[in-house]
Design a protein around this motif. Structure first.
Motif, short mmCIF file in Angstrom:
data_model
loop_
_atom_site.label_atom_id
_atom_site.label_comp_id
_atom_site.label_asym_id
_atom_site.label_seq_id
_atom_site.Cartn_x
_atom_site.Cartn_y
_atom_site.Cartn_z
N LEU A 1 0.81 -1.21 0.00
CA LEU A 1 0.00 0.00 0.00
C LEU A 1 0.84 1.26 0.00
N GLY A 2 2.15 1.11 0.01
CA GLY A 2 3.05 2.26 0.11
C GLY A 2 3.55 2.45 1.53
N SER A 3 4.67 3.18 1.67
CA SER A 3 5.24 3.48 2.98
C SER A 3 5.56 2.22 3.77
N ARG A 4 5.89 1.16 3.06
CA ARG A 4 6.24 -0.12 3.69
C ARG A 4 5.09 -0.69 4.51
N VAL A 5 3.88 -0.44 4.08
CA VAL A 5 2.69 -1.01 4.68
C VAL A 5 2.08 -1.98 3.68
N TYR A 6 1.74 -3.18 4.17
CA TYR A 6 1.26 -4.26 3.30
C TYR A 6 -0.10 -4.75 3.76
N CYS A 7 -0.93 -5.09 2.80
CA CYS A 7 -2.23 -5.69 3.09
C CYS A 7 -2.21 -7.11 2.51
N ILE A 8 -2.55 -8.08 3.36
CA ILE A 8 -2.56 -9.48 2.96
C ILE A 8 -3.94 -10.04 3.23
N LYS A 9 -4.49 -10.76 2.25
CA LYS A 9 -5.83 -11.31 2.37
C LYS A 9 -5.89 -12.68 1.71
N PRO A 10 -6.91 -13.48 2.02
CA PRO A 10 -7.06 -14.76 1.31
C PRO A 10 -7.36 -14.52 -0.16
N ILE A 11 -6.81 -15.37 -1.00
CA ILE A 11 -7.10 -15.26 -2.45
C ILE A 11 -8.52 -15.76 -2.70
#
Length: 241
Positions: free
Chosen positions: A231-241
């Motif tokens: 998401l930018g700024s070393r922030v990540y969003c992880i979700k089930p595929i």
């Protein structure tokens, strides 16, 4: 389990630490209390002088994540959250005070960590204290039907050997998610809502380890059926595929 034999703060340049890090009181040989600056507030946090499970000090990612969340508060307001690797509980305490967030803390199955988080809650006016889950990554999760729709974490990718255990716990929380309100869960699954997915893992990662090492976590998530988005700024969003 890998054990830290160093102070985490020693891994960072001094100008990378957004905390005031003002030492106020040496409470015993085991703890030290410091005042830390968060967006729009200061928190008095008791930290372990040393803890073998590395739950001792606040790391730069905590403060960077707090700032990012304040800037994107609409993404998480109203969410039911659990924080992995809460450590001192500082980020969760900040989010409760700032956003009145429904948040549960979690860290190793360790009584000292749980008691210190409770202490910090009380020291910063959080009563009753935040609910806490004692859970070592990779072990069976103590709640079989988790209803947290947002999982939070900052700077938890230090130990590469723990990635499989972390991914196992993370996959369970995401794939076994059961909303309290089933009708709400169906609506979230069927409609493209703005903001973060339900459920989702939101992580800030500010540490300085080799890119090849940290990429093992992201590729491990993808191999386990999870989608990773930066998401930018070393922030990540992880979700089930």
């Amino acid at each position: 389990m890998d054990i830290a034999l160093f102070s985490p703060s020693s891994l960072f340049a001094e100008d990378d630490d957004s905390s005031a890090d003002e030492e106020t009181t040496e409470t015993s040989q085991s703890f030290v209390e410091r005042t830390h600056k968060f967006p729009e507030m200061e928190l008095l946090i008791r930290e372990f002088s040393f803890h073998e499970l590395n739950a001792n000090l606040l790391w730069p990612g905590t403060f960077a994540f707090a700032e990012w969340i304040v800037q994107h508060r609409s993404l998480i307001e109203g969410r039911c959250c659990i924080e992995l690797g809460s450590g001192t509980g500082a980020l969760a305490i900040f989010l409760r005070k700032t956003l009145h967030l429904d948040i549960t803390t979690s860290d190793y199955d360790d009584q000292e960590i749980e008691e210190n988080i409770a202490h910090n809650c009380k020291a910063n006016g959080i009563t009753p204290v935040l609910p806490h889950i004692r859970h070592s990554w990779g072990d069976a999760f103590p709640i079989t039907a988790p209803n947290w729709d947002l999982i939070l974490a900052s700077d938890i990718l230090l130990y590469v050997k723990q990635y499989p255990n972390l991914i196992k716990s993370l996959s369970f929380l995401l794939k076994s998610y059961k909303p309290k309100d089933e009708s709400k869960g169906n609506e979230q699954n069927n409609v493209k809502l703005p903001g973060l997915p339900y459920p989702a893992f939101l992580m800030s990662w500010r540490r300085r380890i080799g890119k090849e090492d940290e990429s093992l976590f992201f590729s491990g998530c993808e191999n386990d059926g999870l989608e990773v988005k930066h998401l930018g700024s070393r922030v990540y969003c992880i979700k089930p595929i």
